[in-house]
Design a protein around this motif. Structure first.
Motif, PDB file in Angstrom:
ATOM      1  N   ALA A  46      35.976 -44.349 -33.265  1.00 26.46           N
ATOM      2  CA  ALA A  46      37.266 -43.693 -33.469  1.00 26.46           C
ATOM      3  C   ALA A  46      36.790 -42.419 -34.612  1.00 26.46           C
ATOM      4  CB  ALA A  46      38.112 -44.667 -34.083  1.00 26.46           C
ATOM      5  N   MET A  47      36.257 -42.847 -35.627  1.00 26.34           N
ATOM      6  CA  MET A  47      36.176 -42.039 -36.688  1.00 26.34           C
ATOM      7  C   MET A  47      34.676 -41.578 -37.247  1.00 26.34           C
ATOM      8  SD  MET A  47      39.147 -42.084 -39.511  1.00 26.34           S
ATOM      9  CE  MET A  47      39.248 -43.867 -39.717  1.00 26.34           C
ATOM     10  N   PRO A  48      33.955 -40.760 -36.365  1.00 20.28           N
ATOM     11  CA  PRO A  48      32.476 -40.380 -36.890  1.00 20.28           C
ATOM     12  C   PRO A  48      32.773 -39.569 -37.986  1.00 20.28           C
ATOM     13  CG  PRO A  48      33.230 -39.296 -34.775  1.00 20.28           C
ATOM     14  CD  PRO A  48      34.261 -40.019 -35.233  1.00 20.28           C
ATOM     15  N   ARG A  49      31.879 -39.652 -38.983  1.00 18.33           N
ATOM     16  CA  ARG A  49      32.072 -38.936 -40.270  1.00 18.33           C
ATOM     17  C   ARG A  49      31.046 -37.753 -40.383  1.00 18.33           C
ATOM     18  NH1 ARG A  49      31.390 -43.167 -44.964  1.00 18.33           N
ATOM     19  NH2 ARG A  49      29.317 -42.094 -45.014  1.00 18.33           N
ATOM     20  N   ARG A  50      29.914 -37.737 -39.565  1.00 19.60           N
ATOM     21  CA  ARG A  50      29.144 -36.644 -39.466  1.00 19.60           C
ATOM     22  C   ARG A  50      28.710 -36.576 -38.024  1.00 19.60           C
ATOM     23  NH1 ARG A  50      26.255 -34.096 -43.051  1.00 19.60           N
ATOM     24  NH2 ARG A  50      24.171 -34.173 -42.243  1.00 19.60           N
ATOM     25  N   ILE A  51      28.905 -35.321 -37.496  1.00 15.18           N
ATOM     26  CA  ILE A  51      28.382 -34.950 -36.136  1.00 15.18           C
ATOM     27  C   ILE A  51      27.436 -33.945 -35.833  1.00 15.18           C
ATOM     28  CG2 ILE A  51      29.607 -34.646 -33.629  1.00 15.18           C
ATOM     29  CD1 ILE A  51      31.959 -35.426 -34.808  1.00 15.18           C
ATOM     30  N   LEU A  52      26.621 -34.131 -34.838  1.00 17.20           N
ATOM     31  CA  LEU A  52      25.739 -32.971 -34.724  1.00 17.20           C
ATOM     32  C   LEU A  52      25.865 -32.846 -33.194  1.00 17.20           C
ATOM     33  CD1 LEU A  52      23.110 -31.193 -35.246  1.00 17.20           C
ATOM     34  CD2 LEU A  52      21.854 -33.284 -34.790  1.00 17.20           C
ATOM     35  N   GLU A  53      25.842 -31.491 -32.945  1.00 14.19           N
ATOM     36  CA  GLU A  53      25.738 -30.992 -31.500  1.00 14.19           C
ATOM     37  C   GLU A  53      24.349 -30.076 -31.341  1.00 14.19           C
ATOM     38  OE1 GLU A  53      28.603 -28.545 -29.348  1.00 14.19           O
ATOM     39  OE2 GLU A  53      27.310 -28.850 -27.384  1.00 14.19           O
ATOM     40  N   ILE A  54      23.440 -30.837 -30.328  1.00 15.46           N
ATOM     41  CA  ILE A  54      22.361 -30.072 -30.076  1.00 15.46           C
ATOM     42  C   ILE A  54      22.356 -29.247 -29.186  1.00 15.46           C
ATOM     43  CG2 ILE A  54      19.687 -30.351 -29.528  1.00 15.46           C
ATOM     44  CD1 ILE A  54      20.166 -33.377 -30.709  1.00 15.46           C
ATOM     45  N   GLY A  55      21.942 -27.947 -29.307  1.00 17.09           N
ATOM     46  CA  GLY A  55      22.341 -27.045 -28.080  1.00 17.09           C
ATOM     47  C   GLY A  55      23.690 -26.515 -27.904  1.00 17.09           C
ATOM     48  N   CYS A  56      24.518 -26.196 -29.078  1.00 14.61           N
ATOM     49  CA  CYS A  56      25.974 -26.079 -29.127  1.00 14.61           C
ATOM     50  C   CYS A  56      26.434 -24.762 -28.363  1.00 14.61           C
ATOM     51  CB  CYS A  56      26.474 -26.028 -30.529  1.00 14.61           C
ATOM     52  SG  CYS A  56      25.992 -24.383 -31.383  1.00 14.61           S
ATOM     53  N   GLY A  57      25.464 -23.726 -28.006  1.00 18.11           N
ATOM     54  CA  GLY A  57      25.819 -22.586 -27.479  1.00 18.11           C
ATOM     55  C   GLY A  57      26.983 -21.845 -28.278  1.00 18.11           C
ATOM     56  N   THR A  58      27.951 -21.542 -27.303  1.00 22.35           N
ATOM     57  CA  THR A  58      29.118 -20.602 -27.720  1.00 22.35           C
ATOM     58  C   THR A  58      30.148 -21.538 -28.476  1.00 22.35           C
ATOM     59  OG1 THR A  58      30.274 -20.783 -25.556  1.00 22.35           O
ATOM     60  CG2 THR A  58      28.560 -18.706 -25.926  1.00 22.35           C
ATOM     61  N   GLY A  59      30.151 -22.726 -28.585  1.00 25.25           N
ATOM     62  CA  GLY A  59      30.834 -23.670 -29.529  1.00 25.25           C
ATOM     63  C   GLY A  59      32.141 -24.213 -29.004  1.00 25.25           C
ATOM     64  N   LYS A  60      32.060 -24.376 -27.601  1.00 28.62           N
ATOM     65  CA  LYS A  60      33.301 -24.918 -26.994  1.00 28.62           C
ATOM     66  C   LYS A  60      33.315 -26.361 -27.382  1.00 28.62           C
ATOM     67  CE  LYS A  60      34.817 -26.713 -22.633  1.00 28.62           C
ATOM     68  NZ  LYS A  60      35.920 -27.637 -23.631  1.00 28.62           N
ATOM     69  N   ASN A  61      32.290 -27.289 -27.422  1.00 24.42           N
ATOM     70  CA  ASN A  61      32.335 -28.454 -27.994  1.00 24.42           C
ATOM     71  C   ASN A  61      32.832 -28.681 -29.446  1.00 24.42           C
ATOM     72  OD1 ASN A  61      31.690 -29.654 -25.281  1.00 24.42           O
ATOM     73  ND2 ASN A  61      29.840 -28.966 -25.545  1.00 24.42           N
ATOM     74  N   LEU A  62      32.266 -27.827 -30.221  1.00 25.39           N
ATOM     75  CA  LEU A  62      32.256 -27.802 -31.548  1.00 25.39           C
ATOM     76  C   LEU A  62      33.841 -27.794 -31.850  1.00 25.39           C
ATOM     77  CD1 LEU A  62      29.572 -25.502 -32.931  1.00 25.39           C
ATOM     78  CD2 LEU A  62      29.511 -27.958 -32.743  1.00 25.39           C
ATOM     79  N   VAL A  63      34.732 -26.750 -31.244  1.00 25.42           N
ATOM     80  CA  VAL A  63      36.069 -26.720 -31.321  1.00 25.42           C
ATOM     81  C   VAL A  63      36.799 -28.039 -30.958  1.00 25.42           C
ATOM     82  CG1 VAL A  63      38.144 -25.789 -30.365  1.00 25.42           C
ATOM     83  CG2 VAL A  63      36.207 -24.166 -31.133  1.00 25.42           C
ATOM     84  N   ASP A  64      36.462 -28.483 -29.610  1.00 30.46           N
ATOM     85  CA  ASP A  64      36.961 -29.863 -29.311  1.00 30.46           C
ATOM     86  C   ASP A  64      36.715 -30.946 -30.364  1.00 30.46           C
ATOM     87  OD1 ASP A  64      37.652 -28.423 -27.156  1.00 30.46           O
ATOM     88  OD2 ASP A  64      36.225 -29.470 -25.842  1.00 30.46           O
ATOM     89  N   LEU A  65      35.428 -31.137 -30.819  1.00 24.75           N
ATOM     90  CA  LEU A  65      35.266 -31.958 -31.941  1.00 24.75           C
ATOM     91  C   LEU A  65      36.091 -31.843 -33.164  1.00 24.75           C
ATOM     92  CD1 LEU A  65      31.292 -32.032 -31.444  1.00 24.75           C
ATOM     93  CD2 LEU A  65      32.644 -34.127 -30.885  1.00 24.75           C
ATOM     94  N   ALA A  66      35.932 -30.734 -33.525  1.00 26.34           N
ATOM     95  CA  ALA A  66      36.872 -30.584 -34.857  1.00 26.34           C
ATOM     96  C   ALA A  66      38.396 -30.806 -34.704  1.00 26.34           C
ATOM     97  CB  ALA A  66      36.710 -28.807 -35.323  1.00 26.34           C
TER      98      ALA A  66
END
Ligand SMILES: C[S@@+](CC[C@H](N)C(=O)[O-])C[C@H]1O[C@@H](n2cnc3c(N)ncnc32)[C@H](O)[C@@H]1O
Length: 207
Positions: A46-66
């Protein structure tokens, strides 16, 4: 770092020098499963405090995660400066909550507090050699309750298609699922079809 690994990294950085410019306009048509990956991970944690994306590329998943985890600190790591230049514009709105790191994933990232969630979205199939070492390294970066969420190419029964994907730095010989299972107990494990049976891709959430 072995010579083969250094060669793979430098050839990927070269590949994305140009592809970074057309990445977002083209990849939606075949990198399936990305739109639901974060939601699938959220059903398990439910609530991860720290997240890492390996090979985040252009950041699509980073926005979804945020968006999905508004209290989490998120780091996107990628070896390609060109891909990160595109990501930088997308994540600006989230300020210091989302950071970008330009380097290959060949050593742990966490200093002090470890990550609760590591995301790998279509990166492992491009890390050859070395995808298995990356999966192993994740353990060192994950907290006790930590999980991985992965979406990637699995395999294709068509030799010509595997060869074509090889030209684009992708290995799809079923190698990833086997290694994930060795290191992470599956919570979600699905193999799906892309364009009929042209290829299969995997969605995996494990702890
Ligand atoms: C197909 S893209 C996926 C990007 C993003 N995760 C997505 O789903 O759109 C693969 C990314 O992995 C990065 N990459 C490949 N090998 C890497 C490594 N060893 N360390 C860090 N990043 C790597 C590439 O530079 C590229 O940006």
């Amino acid at each position: 770092m072995s010579l083969a690994t250094a060669e793979n990294q430098s050839s990927l950085a070269g590949y994305y020098r140009w592809h970074a410019q057309i990445y977002d306009a083209t990849r939606w048509a075949f990198l399936f499963g990305r739109n639901t990956l974060v939601r699938r991970a959220a059903t398990q944690m439910a609530m991860p405090r720290r997240i890492l994306e390996i090979g985040c590329g252009t950041g699509k998943n980073l926005v979804d995660l945020a968006e999905r985890f508004p209290k989490a600190q998120i780091i996107g790591l990628d070896l390609s400066k060109d891909m990160l230049d595109v990501a930088k514009k997308k994540v600006r709105a989230y300020g210091s909550r989302v950071g970008l790191l330009q380097r290959p994933y060949d050593a742990p990232v966490a200093v002090g507090e470890k990550f609760d969630l590591i995301v790998m979205s279509y990166s492992l199939s491009m890390i050859n050699p070395g995808f298995d070492e990356v999966i192993r390294l994740c353990r060192q970066d994950l907290s006790e309750r930590g999980m991985v969420a992965v979406v990637d190419f699995h395999q294709s029964r068509w030799t010509w298609f595997r060869r074509w994907m090889g030209v684009n730095h992708v290995r799809m010989e079923g190698q990833i699922l086997e290694k994930l299972r060795q290191h992470f107990e599956p919570l979600v494990c699905e193999v799906r079809h892309g364009y009929g049976d042209l290829w299969r891709y995997l969605v995996y959430v494990g702890k």
